[in-house]
Design a protein around this motif. Sequence first.
Motif, PDB file in Angstrom:
ATOM      1  N   HIS A  56       0.837  -1.199   0.000  1.00  0.00           N
ATOM      2  CA  HIS A  56       0.000   0.000   0.000  1.00  0.00           C
ATOM      3  C   HIS A  56       0.871   1.248   0.000  1.00  0.00           C
ATOM      4  N   ALA A  57       0.228   2.369  -0.238  1.00  0.00           N
ATOM      5  CA  ALA A  57       0.833   3.693  -0.069  1.00  0.00           C
ATOM      6  C   ALA A  57      -0.079   4.472   0.869  1.00  0.00           C
ATOM      7  N   ASN A  58       0.450   5.522   1.446  1.00  0.00           N
ATOM      8  CA  ASN A  58      -0.332   6.383   2.335  1.00  0.00           C
ATOM      9  C   ASN A  58      -0.315   7.796   1.781  1.00  0.00           C
ATOM     10  N   ARG A  59      -1.449   8.434   1.832  1.00  0.00           N
ATOM     11  CA  ARG A  59      -1.549   9.785   1.282  1.00  0.00           C
ATOM     12  C   ARG A  59      -0.778  10.810   2.103  1.00  0.00           C
ATOM     13  N   TYR A  60      -0.718  10.659   3.421  1.00  0.00           N
ATOM     14  CA  TYR A  60       0.014  11.646   4.219  1.00  0.00           C
ATOM     15  C   TYR A  60       0.797  11.087   5.401  1.00  0.00           C
ATOM     16  N   THR A  61       0.628   9.844   5.787  1.00  0.00           N
ATOM     17  CA  THR A  61       1.413   9.300   6.895  1.00  0.00           C
ATOM     18  C   THR A  61       2.847   9.039   6.447  1.00  0.00           C
ATOM     19  N   ARG A  62       3.782   9.391   7.321  1.00  0.00           N
ATOM     20  CA  ARG A  62       5.200   9.095   7.122  1.00  0.00           C
ATOM     21  C   ARG A  62       5.577   7.976   8.081  1.00  0.00           C
ATOM     22  N   PHE A  63       6.544   7.151   7.684  1.00  0.00           N
ATOM     23  CA  PHE A  63       6.965   5.998   8.473  1.00  0.00           C
ATOM     24  C   PHE A  63       8.479   5.962   8.602  1.00  0.00           C
ATOM     25  N   VAL A  64       8.956   5.333   9.662  1.00  0.00           N
ATOM     26  CA  VAL A  64      10.334   4.860   9.753  1.00  0.00           C
ATOM     27  C   VAL A  64      10.243   3.388  10.122  1.00  0.00           C
ATOM     28  N   LEU A  65      10.881   2.539   9.325  1.00  0.00           N
ATOM     29  CA  LEU A  65      10.896   1.093   9.533  1.00  0.00           C
ATOM     30  C   LEU A  65      12.269   0.693  10.057  1.00  0.00           C
ATOM     31  N   LEU A 113      10.022  -6.338  12.738  1.00  0.00           N
ATOM     32  CA  LEU A 113      10.082  -5.087  12.001  1.00  0.00           C
ATOM     33  C   LEU A 113       9.246  -4.047  12.734  1.00  0.00           C
ATOM     34  N   LEU A 114       9.929  -3.076  13.339  1.00  0.00           N
ATOM     35  CA  LEU A 114       9.295  -2.004  14.094  1.00  0.00           C
ATOM     36  C   LEU A 114       8.920  -0.882  13.131  1.00  0.00           C
ATOM     37  N   CYS A 115       7.685  -0.387  13.243  1.00  0.00           N
ATOM     38  CA  CYS A 115       7.192   0.676  12.375  1.00  0.00           C
ATOM     39  C   CYS A 115       6.766   1.864  13.230  1.00  0.00           C
ATOM     40  N   LEU A 116       7.350   3.013  12.968  1.00  0.00           N
ATOM     41  CA  LEU A 116       7.005   4.258  13.644  1.00  0.00           C
ATOM     42  C   LEU A 116       6.231   5.106  12.646  1.00  0.00           C
ATOM     43  N   ALA A 117       5.074   5.640  13.040  1.00  0.00           N
ATOM     44  CA  ALA A 117       4.216   6.371  12.114  1.00  0.00           C
ATOM     45  C   ALA A 117       3.929   7.774  12.623  1.00  0.00           C
ATOM     46  N   SER A 118       3.786   8.690  11.688  1.00  0.00           N
ATOM     47  CA  SER A 118       3.526  10.086  12.022  1.00  0.00           C
ATOM     48  C   SER A 118       2.062  10.350  12.352  1.00  0.00           C
ATOM     49  N   GLU A 119       1.183   9.411  12.023  1.00  0.00           N
ATOM     50  CA  GLU A 119      -0.256   9.618  12.214  1.00  0.00           C
ATOM     51  C   GLU A 119      -0.882   8.389  12.862  1.00  0.00           C
ATOM     52  N   HIS A 120      -2.029   8.600  13.468  1.00  0.00           N
ATOM     53  CA  HIS A 120      -2.844   7.479  13.923  1.00  0.00           C
ATOM     54  C   HIS A 120      -3.400   6.772  12.693  1.00  0.00           C
ATOM     55  N   TYR A 121      -3.884   5.556  12.865  1.00  0.00           N
ATOM     56  CA  TYR A 121      -4.423   4.786  11.741  1.00  0.00           C
ATOM     57  C   TYR A 121      -5.715   5.425  11.237  1.00  0.00           C
ATOM     58  N   ILE A 122      -5.728   5.739   9.942  1.00  0.00           N
ATOM     59  CA  ILE A 122      -6.921   6.275   9.269  1.00  0.00           C
ATOM     60  C   ILE A 122      -7.067   5.508   7.959  1.00  0.00           C
ATOM     61  N   GLU A 123      -7.988   4.589   7.905  1.00  0.00           N
ATOM     62  CA  GLU A 123      -8.143   3.709   6.744  1.00  0.00           C
ATOM     63  C   GLU A 123      -8.275   4.477   5.433  1.00  0.00           C
ATOM     64  N   SER A 124      -8.980   5.596   5.438  1.00  0.00           N
ATOM     65  CA  SER A 124      -9.266   6.318   4.195  1.00  0.00           C
ATOM     66  C   SER A 124      -8.021   6.914   3.523  1.00  0.00           C
ATOM     67  N   GLU A 125      -6.909   7.029   4.238  1.00  0.00           N
ATOM     68  CA  GLU A 125      -5.711   7.586   3.604  1.00  0.00           C
ATOM     69  C   GLU A 125      -4.799   6.504   3.017  1.00  0.00           C
ATOM     70  N   TYR A 126      -5.205   5.254   3.129  1.00  0.00           N
ATOM     71  CA  TYR A 126      -4.446   4.150   2.544  1.00  0.00           C
ATOM     72  C   TYR A 126      -4.877   3.936   1.100  1.00  0.00           C
TER      73      TYR A 126
END
Length: 139
Positions: A56-65, A113-126
């Motif tokens: 998937h891609a995210n419209r605005y969430t940023r991640f560090v894996l 695999l640890l995932c750090l996210a800039s946003e809470h989970y919002i299904e509609s931005e996936y």
Amino acid sequence: MRSDFDENYKVLEFKEFGDEKGNLVVAEGSGFDIPFDIRRVFYIYGSERDIKRGNHANRYTRFVLINVSGSSKVLIDDGKKREVVALDKPRMGLYLGPMVWKEMYDFSPDSVLLCLASEHYIESEYIRDYDEFIKEING
């Protein structure tokens, strides 16, 4: 490690301290090592080598894996080029900006695999359909 995060993705290397007692890796948020405030943390483990996660891609969430144990690979696609990054050191992170397609795979048996996210989970931005992702990227 302070860095310029204008890119859609970037390999990060965190500070590591070690002595006879073991090792300690430090990754601070809010623009220090992690270029955002961390709002969500999750991790992936127990995935077989041939399983693909993400997709998937995210419209605005940023991640560090960060593979804090074992190893995995991440296929990154920004709509223009594709690249595979091997995550195999606990002091190594992969920054992924918005609108980057990601597929995690080739998990070692001990992979966490640890995932750090800039946003809470919002299904509609996936974006879970690759063709839809390409349409949005190309506007």
